[in-house]
Design an enzyme around this catalytic site. Structure first.
Site, short mmCIF file in Angstrom:
data_model
loop_
_atom_site.label_atom_id
_atom_site.label_comp_id
_atom_site.label_asym_id
_atom_site.label_seq_id
_atom_site.Cartn_x
_atom_site.Cartn_y
_atom_site.Cartn_z
N ALA A 62 4.90 3.83 0.55
CA ALA A 62 4.39 3.59 -0.81
C ALA A 62 5.50 3.10 -1.73
CB ALA A 62 3.76 4.87 -1.36
N ARG A 103 10.60 -10.04 -7.27
CA ARG A 103 10.02 -10.85 -8.35
C ARG A 103 11.03 -11.04 -9.48
NH1 ARG A 103 5.09 -8.25 -6.71
NH2 ARG A 103 5.46 -6.45 -8.06
N SER A 110 3.42 0.60 4.87
CA SER A 110 2.75 0.09 3.67
C SER A 110 1.23 0.29 3.74
CB SER A 110 3.08 -1.39 3.45
OG SER A 110 2.67 -1.80 2.15
N CYS A 119 -3.17 8.33 1.33
CA CYS A 119 -4.17 9.23 0.73
C CYS A 119 -5.59 8.92 1.20
CB CYS A 119 -4.09 9.15 -0.80
SG CYS A 119 -2.50 9.72 -1.46
N ASP A 142 8.01 10.97 -2.41
CA ASP A 142 7.86 12.34 -1.92
C ASP A 142 9.16 13.02 -1.52
OD1 ASP A 142 5.23 11.71 -2.25
OD2 ASP A 142 4.63 12.05 -0.16
N ASN A 176 4.19 5.00 -6.46
CA ASN A 176 4.06 3.61 -6.90
C ASN A 176 4.66 3.39 -8.29
OD1 ASN A 176 2.30 1.60 -5.13
ND2 ASN A 176 1.57 3.67 -4.72
N TYR A 180 -17.79 7.72 -27.87
CA TYR A 180 -19.05 8.48 -27.85
C TYR A 180 -20.26 7.57 -27.77
CZ TYR A 180 -23.21 10.80 -29.59
OH TYR A 180 -24.49 11.26 -29.73
#
Length: 569
Positions: free
Chosen positions: A12, A23, A40, A44, A295, A317, A440
């Site tokens: 992850a 990038r 990759s 979960c 982790d 992430n 609401y």
């Protein structure tokens, strides 16, 4: 100036950090290694692959636009050199090199780096159980484990399963085996509740009862002593617990995970005594050229201020992006987390953020919890559902410390928990919750949202206007009462009548009639007030306290809470 970034671990955090950095610095080189052939992937999602909700394991390795995240994908699409089946053996910080082993050939070589990222994740806690090596005994560590479990179930080899541990993975796997495959599943948990440390015993019991209604059995407060094969065989046949023997074709050891921090410890990086690499807010380790996240690290809990371990793909992430930024020198920070979670349990879910009451008290906080059951949308809207929420607050400061809930598997409760999660780093009080603005419309919420009501209940509790008991405390009073308590149902006769007829110690005066019938109540007994959800009984409590009644308790959550908790009157 271009640099070479080496990343150890590619589930992850590693891929997120690698792709973000490329990038930002397309001219730099990124090498990512992982000891497994699967990398990759959405870890979960493993329980949902086992259950069949995810039909093909490849879906866990695909992007949202249906490209498989394999070596070719990382090379051609992301510009990252991905090297699977490569295990990192040691880190030489002085030479800035990592010794690796190519698992398919056994060859060793060194990889140099300018910056290093440790993303080794976590590993299942290994229990020292005789028989843990038998065929049919599994942990849930990666896709290989998932495929073995799914294959055994689909071949019809599993009719009875035992799961050790009632945390997230244990409960999700119990649902997966029971719901889709009809496997007789028993969960063995050493503590006296499911989701220990995460939710209160009240919410845990509600969730457990729902799972029991779906066919899952539980042995709480029990330990597993050994796992045994059939006579003369190598495959698991039974599990011996402190309560007896359980037949089993499949055993899943889900007793939690521990940070995989050995590489970091061996090379002298600072680590927590309880496990996990120590990092600063920029996700740097004690070596400025080495980052770590996911982790394998501990981070700051933004409510308690203490370090804690939270193995969640979502946090990996977020941290991966921060590391990618900081590899490029952008100086971004990850201040910590509040510990948000949600787990689906058949047709219900349990969610929470911040601290449970037990966790807050362990941290030395003078905390109290308040309990509320309310409809998740306008009472007149045809599709509505009761939502159970428990709010944890600090007495003196009125600070909100956490919230946990139990409701259906829709988004309504998770949305409320997420709203509180966003507030927690800013140290909100119950007053902030009372006046919190939420979108609401009757199909989505009440005009006085359940969060606003929960804040109001907390305010009344802290001010001593609402003195309540939880369902478990009510059950204790009810079952041990020798006439010291007077149980008063404040609902209308249509709702309360059936209980009055059946139960000698059940009394009824509607809340609207209480003031004129006050003389009927004894002043020498504890009065326990009950209504549907706790709202009308609170109004009754105000009336009685105003009339000088000194010992009055309001059942928080009312009859709705009692039914979910499982008390049969």
């Amino acid at each position: 100036m271009s640099q070479h970034v080496l990343i150890i671990g590619a589930v992850a955090l590693g891929p997120k950090a690698a792709c973000r950095f490329k990038r930002l610095e397309p001219g730099s080189t990124v090498t990512m290694i992982d000891q497994n052939s699967c990398f990759s992937y959405g870890g979960c999602g493993i329980p949902y692959y086992v259950s069949g909700d995810v039909s093909d394991v490849k879906e866990l390795c695909n992007t949202s636009f249906h490209m498989t995240r394999d070596e070719k994908f990382f090379k051609e699409v992301k510009g990252v050199d991905m090297q699977p089946r490569t295990r990192a053996l040691s880190i030489d910080r002085e030479k800035k090199q990592v010794l690796v082993e190519r698992l398919d050939s056994g060859e060793q070589e060194t990889l140099s780096y300018d910056k290093l990222v440790i993303a080794t994740g976590s590993s299942p806690r290994r229990l020292p159980l005789p028989g843990a090596e038998l065929e049919g005994v599994h942990v849930v560590a990666d896709l290989n484990d998932a495929e073995k479990i799914r294959a055994a179930v689909t071949r019809g080899e599993v009719s009875k399963a035992v799961i050790v541990g009632a945390g997230f993975i244990g409960l999700e796997m119990a649902e997966a085996l029971t719901d889709m495959w009809g496997v007789e599943t028993t969960v063995v948990e050493i503590t006296d509740q499911i989701l220990p440390g995460l939710v209160s015993p009240t919410i845990a019991r509600m969730a457990r009862r729902h799972m029991e209604e779906q066919g899952v059995e539980f042995q709480l407060g029990q330990t597993v002593q050994r796992i045994e094969p059939a006579e003369g065989g190598e495959r698991v046949a039974k599990v011996v617990t402190s309560a007896g023997e359980l037949e089993a074709d499949l055993v899943i050891l889900a007793a939690g995970v521990v940070p995989s921090d050995k590489l970091a410890r061996d090379c002298g990086l600072a680590c927590s005594e309880r496990g996990g690499i120590l990092v600063d807010e920029q996700m740097r380790t004690s070596d400025p050229d080495i980052f770590a996240g996911g982790d394998c690290v501990v981070v700051k809990h933004l409510v308690s201020g203490q370090p804690f371990f939270l193995p969640l793909g979502s946090m990996s992430n977020r941290q991966g992006r921060i590391i990618g930024d900081n590899l490029a020198g952008r100086g971004k920070t990850f201040p910590g987390a509040v510990g948000s979670f949600v787990v689906k349990l058949f047709e219900t879910s349990v969610a929470g953020t911040g601290m449970s009451l037990a966790a807050a008290r362990r941290a030395g906080l003078d905390a109290v919890s308040v309990f509320q059951i309310q409809l998740d949308r306008a009472h007149f809207y045809p599709t509505k559902e009761l939502m159970t929420l428990e709010l944890v607050v600090e007495k003196g400061t009125r600070r909100v410390l956490g919230i946990q809930g139990f409701a259906g598997s829709g988004d309504a409760m998770v949305g409320r928990v997420n709203a509180v999660a966003a507030l927690l780093p800013r140290k909100p009080t119950v007053d902030d919750l009372s006046t919190m603005e939420l979108a609401y419309s009757p199909p989505f919420a009440s005009a006085m949202d359940v969060l606003n009501s929960l804040g109001n209940v907390a305010d009344n509790v802290l001010e001593g206007r609402n003195v309540g008991i939880l369902p478990d405390e009510f059950a204790e009073c009810w079952e041990s009462d020798q006439g010291e308590c007077y149980f008063l149902d404040c609902r209308e006769a249509a709702d309360a009548g059936q209980y009055v007829e059946r139960l000698e110690k059940w009394h009824n005066i509607p809340q609207g009639k209480l003031a004129e019938r006050i003389a009927e109540l004894p002043r020498d007994k504890r009065i326990v007030l009950v209504c549907n959800t706790g709202a009308r009984s609170y109004e009754a409590q105000i009336t009685l306290m105003d009339q000088g009644f000194a010992d009055v308790l309001n059942l928080q959550g009312g009859m709705a809470g009692l039914k979910k908790w499982g008390l049969e009157l």
